[in-house]
Design a protein around this motif. Structure first.
Motif, PDB file in Angstrom:
ATOM      1  N   GLN A 136      -4.231  -5.527  19.565  1.00  0.00           N
ATOM      2  CA  GLN A 136      -3.699  -6.167  18.910  1.00  0.00           C
ATOM      3  C   GLN A 136      -2.895  -5.608  17.221  1.00  0.00           C
ATOM      4  OE1 GLN A 136      -2.587 -10.169  19.103  1.00  0.00           O
ATOM      5  NE2 GLN A 136      -3.439 -10.289  21.453  1.00  0.00           N
ATOM      6  N   ALA A 137      -2.475  -5.736  17.105  1.00  0.00           N
ATOM      7  CA  ALA A 137      -2.364  -5.482  15.538  1.00  0.00           C
ATOM      8  C   ALA A 137      -0.876  -5.906  14.778  1.00  0.00           C
ATOM      9  CB  ALA A 137      -2.610  -3.628  15.210  1.00  0.00           C
ATOM     10  N   SER A 138       0.017  -6.259  13.703  1.00  0.00           N
ATOM     11  CA  SER A 138       0.545  -6.559  12.658  1.00  0.00           C
ATOM     12  C   SER A 138       1.014  -4.999  12.029  1.00  0.00           C
ATOM     13  CB  SER A 138       0.503  -7.173  12.062  1.00  0.00           C
ATOM     14  OG  SER A 138      -0.220  -6.976  10.891  1.00  0.00           O
ATOM     15  N   ALA A 139       2.453  -5.301  11.723  1.00  0.00           N
ATOM     16  CA  ALA A 139       3.566  -3.629  11.343  1.00  0.00           C
ATOM     17  C   ALA A 139       2.081  -3.692  10.242  1.00  0.00           C
ATOM     18  CB  ALA A 139       4.391  -3.399  10.848  1.00  0.00           C
ATOM     19  N   ALA A 140       1.829  -4.374   9.339  1.00  0.00           N
ATOM     20  CA  ALA A 140       0.417  -4.603   7.915  1.00  0.00           C
ATOM     21  C   ALA A 140      -0.091  -4.324   8.628  1.00  0.00           C
ATOM     22  CB  ALA A 140       0.483  -5.794   7.059  1.00  0.00           C
ATOM     23  N   THR A 141      -1.089  -4.807   9.093  1.00  0.00           N
ATOM     24  CA  THR A 141      -2.459  -4.088   9.385  1.00  0.00           C
ATOM     25  C   THR A 141      -2.622  -2.075  10.409  1.00  0.00           C
ATOM     26  OG1 THR A 141      -3.507  -5.536  10.559  1.00  0.00           O
ATOM     27  CG2 THR A 141      -4.054  -3.864  11.561  1.00  0.00           C
ATOM     28  N   LEU A 142      -1.249  -1.906  10.791  1.00  0.00           N
ATOM     29  CA  LEU A 142      -1.107  -0.906  11.283  1.00  0.00           C
ATOM     30  C   LEU A 142      -0.788   0.610   9.611  1.00  0.00           C
ATOM     31  CD1 LEU A 142       1.113  -0.454  14.020  1.00  0.00           C
ATOM     32  CD2 LEU A 142      -1.028  -0.409  14.205  1.00  0.00           C
ATOM     33  N   ALA A 143      -0.804  -0.609   8.916  1.00  0.00           N
ATOM     34  CA  ALA A 143       0.294   0.490   7.619  1.00  0.00           C
ATOM     35  C   ALA A 143      -1.289   0.779   7.105  1.00  0.00           C
ATOM     36  CB  ALA A 143       0.405  -0.402   6.578  1.00  0.00           C
ATOM     37  N   GLY A 144      -2.941   0.330   7.516  1.00  0.00           N
ATOM     38  CA  GLY A 144      -3.394   0.048   6.767  1.00  0.00           C
ATOM     39  C   GLY A 144      -4.020   1.375   7.779  1.00  0.00           C
ATOM     40  N   TYR A 145      -3.805   1.996   9.057  1.00  0.00           N
ATOM     41  CA  TYR A 145      -4.508   3.402   9.159  1.00  0.00           C
ATOM     42  C   TYR A 145      -3.602   4.318   9.220  1.00  0.00           C
ATOM     43  CZ  TYR A 145      -7.746   0.125  11.680  1.00  0.00           C
ATOM     44  OH  TYR A 145      -8.550  -0.549  12.216  1.00  0.00           O
ATOM     45  N   ALA A 146      -2.107   4.125   8.435  1.00  0.00           N
ATOM     46  CA  ALA A 146      -1.366   5.500   8.510  1.00  0.00           C
ATOM     47  C   ALA A 146      -1.231   6.063   7.093  1.00  0.00           C
ATOM     48  CB  ALA A 146       0.634   4.461   8.221  1.00  0.00           C
ATOM     49  N   SER A 147      -2.175   5.787   5.961  1.00  0.00           N
ATOM     50  CA  SER A 147      -2.731   6.984   4.693  1.00  0.00           C
ATOM     51  C   SER A 147      -3.539   7.620   5.673  1.00  0.00           C
ATOM     52  CB  SER A 147      -3.042   5.439   4.285  1.00  0.00           C
ATOM     53  OG  SER A 147      -4.207   5.201   4.515  1.00  0.00           O
ATOM     54  N   LYS A 148      -4.009   7.769   6.744  1.00  0.00           N
ATOM     55  CA  LYS A 148      -5.471   8.528   7.475  1.00  0.00           C
ATOM     56  C   LYS A 148      -3.806   9.772   8.162  1.00  0.00           C
ATOM     57  CE  LYS A 148      -8.761   6.213   6.229  1.00  0.00           C
ATOM     58  NZ  LYS A 148      -9.876   7.032   5.601  1.00  0.00           N
ATOM     59  N   GLY A 149      -2.860   9.543   8.126  1.00  0.00           N
ATOM     60  CA  GLY A 149      -2.100  10.425   8.260  1.00  0.00           C
ATOM     61  C   GLY A 149      -2.522   9.965  10.299  1.00  0.00           C
ATOM     62  N   GLY A 150      -2.189  11.205  10.561  1.00  0.00           N
ATOM     63  CA  GLY A 150      -2.267  11.395  12.598  1.00  0.00           C
ATOM     64  C   GLY A 150      -1.304  10.485  13.195  1.00  0.00           C
ATOM     65  N   VAL A 151      -1.452  10.565  14.811  1.00  0.00           N
ATOM     66  CA  VAL A 151      -0.640   9.730  15.178  1.00  0.00           C
ATOM     67  C   VAL A 151      -0.419   8.062  15.672  1.00  0.00           C
ATOM     68  CG1 VAL A 151       0.506  10.365  17.505  1.00  0.00           C
ATOM     69  CG2 VAL A 151      -0.253  12.333  16.377  1.00  0.00           C
ATOM     70  N   LEU A 152      -0.010   7.693  15.939  1.00  0.00           N
ATOM     71  CA  LEU A 152      -0.199   6.261  16.468  1.00  0.00           C
ATOM     72  C   LEU A 152       1.147   5.989  17.713  1.00  0.00           C
ATOM     73  CD1 LEU A 152       0.393   3.257  16.286  1.00  0.00           C
ATOM     74  CD2 LEU A 152       2.498   3.401  15.128  1.00  0.00           C
ATOM     75  N   ILE A 153      -0.150   5.431  18.820  1.00  0.00           N
ATOM     76  CA  ILE A 153       0.634   5.542  19.575  1.00  0.00           C
ATOM     77  C   ILE A 153       1.320   3.576  19.958  1.00  0.00           C
ATOM     78  CG2 ILE A 153      -0.141   5.368  22.377  1.00  0.00           C
ATOM     79  CD1 ILE A 153      -1.534   7.996  21.839  1.00  0.00           C
ATOM     80  N   VAL A 154       1.912   3.265  20.595  1.00  0.00           N
ATOM     81  CA  VAL A 154       2.351   1.946  20.174  1.00  0.00           C
ATOM     82  C   VAL A 154       2.321   2.055  22.624  1.00  0.00           C
ATOM     83  CG1 VAL A 154       3.850  -0.200  20.440  1.00  0.00           C
ATOM     84  CG2 VAL A 154       3.436   1.773  18.520  1.00  0.00           C
ATOM     85  N   ASP A 155       0.982   0.821  22.919  1.00  0.00           N
ATOM     86  CA  ASP A 155       1.880   0.328  24.140  1.00  0.00           C
ATOM     87  C   ASP A 155       1.632  -0.683  25.129  1.00  0.00           C
ATOM     88  OD1 ASP A 155       1.766   1.658  27.475  1.00  0.00           O
ATOM     89  OD2 ASP A 155      -0.323   1.004  26.899  1.00  0.00           O
ATOM     90  N   SER A 156       2.838  -0.638  24.783  1.00  0.00           N
ATOM     91  CA  SER A 156       4.034  -0.816  25.281  1.00  0.00           C
ATOM     92  C   SER A 156       5.177  -1.618  24.197  1.00  0.00           C
ATOM     93  CB  SER A 156       4.564  -0.331  26.549  1.00  0.00           C
ATOM     94  OG  SER A 156       4.513  -1.899  27.208  1.00  0.00           O
ATOM     95  N   LEU A 157       6.518  -1.034  24.575  1.00  0.00           N
ATOM     96  CA  LEU A 157       7.376  -2.275  23.551  1.00  0.00           C
ATOM     97  C   LEU A 157       7.683  -2.844  23.868  1.00  0.00           C
ATOM     98  CD1 LEU A 157       9.894  -1.161  21.622  1.00  0.00           C
ATOM     99  CD2 LEU A 157      10.959   0.040  23.034  1.00  0.00           C
ATOM    100  N   GLN A 158       7.700  -3.267  25.283  1.00  0.00           N
ATOM    101  CA  GLN A 158       8.197  -4.640  25.812  1.00  0.00           C
ATOM    102  C   GLN A 158       7.422  -5.956  25.761  1.00  0.00           C
ATOM    103  OE1 GLN A 158       7.632  -2.092  27.800  1.00  0.00           O
ATOM    104  NE2 GLN A 158       6.317  -2.349  29.764  1.00  0.00           N
ATOM    105  N   VAL A 159       5.489  -5.525  25.321  1.00  0.00           N
ATOM    106  CA  VAL A 159       5.250  -6.527  24.316  1.00  0.00           C
ATOM    107  C   VAL A 159       4.838  -6.857  23.026  1.00  0.00           C
ATOM    108  CG1 VAL A 159       4.282  -7.188  26.802  1.00  0.00           C
ATOM    109  CG2 VAL A 159       3.496  -5.326  25.090  1.00  0.00           C
ATOM    110  N   SER A 160       5.945  -5.399  22.482  1.00  0.00           N
ATOM    111  CA  SER A 160       5.497  -5.839  21.808  1.00  0.00           C
ATOM    112  C   SER A 160       6.403  -6.544  20.650  1.00  0.00           C
ATOM    113  CB  SER A 160       5.196  -4.030  20.590  1.00  0.00           C
ATOM    114  OG  SER A 160       5.171  -3.910  20.061  1.00  0.00           O
ATOM    115  N   THR A 161       5.891  -6.955  19.598  1.00  0.00           N
ATOM    116  CA  THR A 161       6.942  -6.935  18.400  1.00  0.00           C
ATOM    117  C   THR A 161       7.195  -6.983  17.188  1.00  0.00           C
ATOM    118  OG1 THR A 161       5.028  -8.268  16.627  1.00  0.00           O
ATOM    119  CG2 THR A 161       5.703  -9.485  18.600  1.00  0.00           C
ATOM    120  N   LEU A 162       7.167  -4.777  17.357  1.00  0.00           N
ATOM    121  CA  LEU A 162       7.136  -3.732  16.182  1.00  0.00           C
ATOM    122  C   LEU A 162       8.927  -3.750  16.187  1.00  0.00           C
ATOM    123  CD1 LEU A 162       4.887  -1.751  16.276  1.00  0.00           C
ATOM    124  CD2 LEU A 162       5.005  -3.680  14.735  1.00  0.00           C
TER     125      LEU A 162
END
Length: 217
Positions: A136-162
């Protein structure tokens, strides 16, 4: 085993100290053992990332087959849609494994265990020391990993709050690509399909026979 970096970041793994750098501060061999728990209890710590290699240890070796005939322009916001069991998540992981950069895998549906371990082996992500898995992770938590670049996978949309704008903001924050998996309903539509398809750069429709069709590319 839960390992904690001197910066406070936590990582799931085995009994041996993780042989990877901290995904937050970049420190190497800065891990210290915290609490040994049963796997079900350990993974209940929802926002503790786990290395793909550690998860794959629970599974059996599986050969990795390369993807052919697919070329992607990065950065990209890619949606992978199809029926349940059609191979959407597998394709997303294989796409990420072919990209020369870290992967942040937000696994909202698949529990940690042999099934996820097998998926990581099939895709090739298990071989990557720079693949982190979050339950589990919020958009704010994921933003902490974004600075490293690379790829984000979200599995899956129907149970995500993003929301679509969250994905675009995460790309702006540093992720090179976002691969969002979504199951279609009885009418053949993904959750919130109009807003998501409008925001996505590319939509990959997965057929039940393993084939796929790319649109809006």
């Amino acid at each position: 085993m839960i390992w904690e970096c001197t910066c406070g970041a936590q990582l799931g793994g085995g009994a041996a100290m993780p042989a990877i750098s901290c995904p937050l501060c970049g420190g190497f061999r800065t891990w210290r053992a915290q609490v040994r728990r049963a796997a079900s209890e350990a993974f209940a710590a929802a926002q503790v990332p786990w290395s793909a290699a550690a998860i794959a240890e629970t599974s059996f070796p599986t050969a990795v087959e390369p993807i052919t005939g697919m070329t992607w322009a990065w950065p990209a916001f890619v949606m992978l849609v199809g029926e349940s069991g059609g191979g959407k998540t597998t394709l997303a992981c294989r796409m990420a494994a072919e990209y020369p950069g870290p992967t942040c895998f937000l696994s909202l549906e698949m529990a940690i265990g042999q099934a996820l371990g097998r998926l990581l082996r099939i895709s090739g992500l298990a071989r990557r020391e720079d693949c982190m898995v979050l339950r589990q992770a919020s958009a704010a938590t994921l933003a902490g990993y974004a600075s490293k670049g690379g790829v984000l996978i979200v599995d899956s949309l129907q149970v995500s709050t993003l929301q679509p704008e969250d994905i675009r903001a995460l790309l702006d924050a540093g992720f090179h690509a976002a691969l969002v998996v979504s199951q279609i309903n009885r009418r053949g539509l993904a959750k919130g399909s109009h807003a998501w398809v409008h925001e996505a750069d590319c939509v990959v429709s997965i057929a039940g026979d393993g084939g796929f069709e790319v649109s809006k590319s």
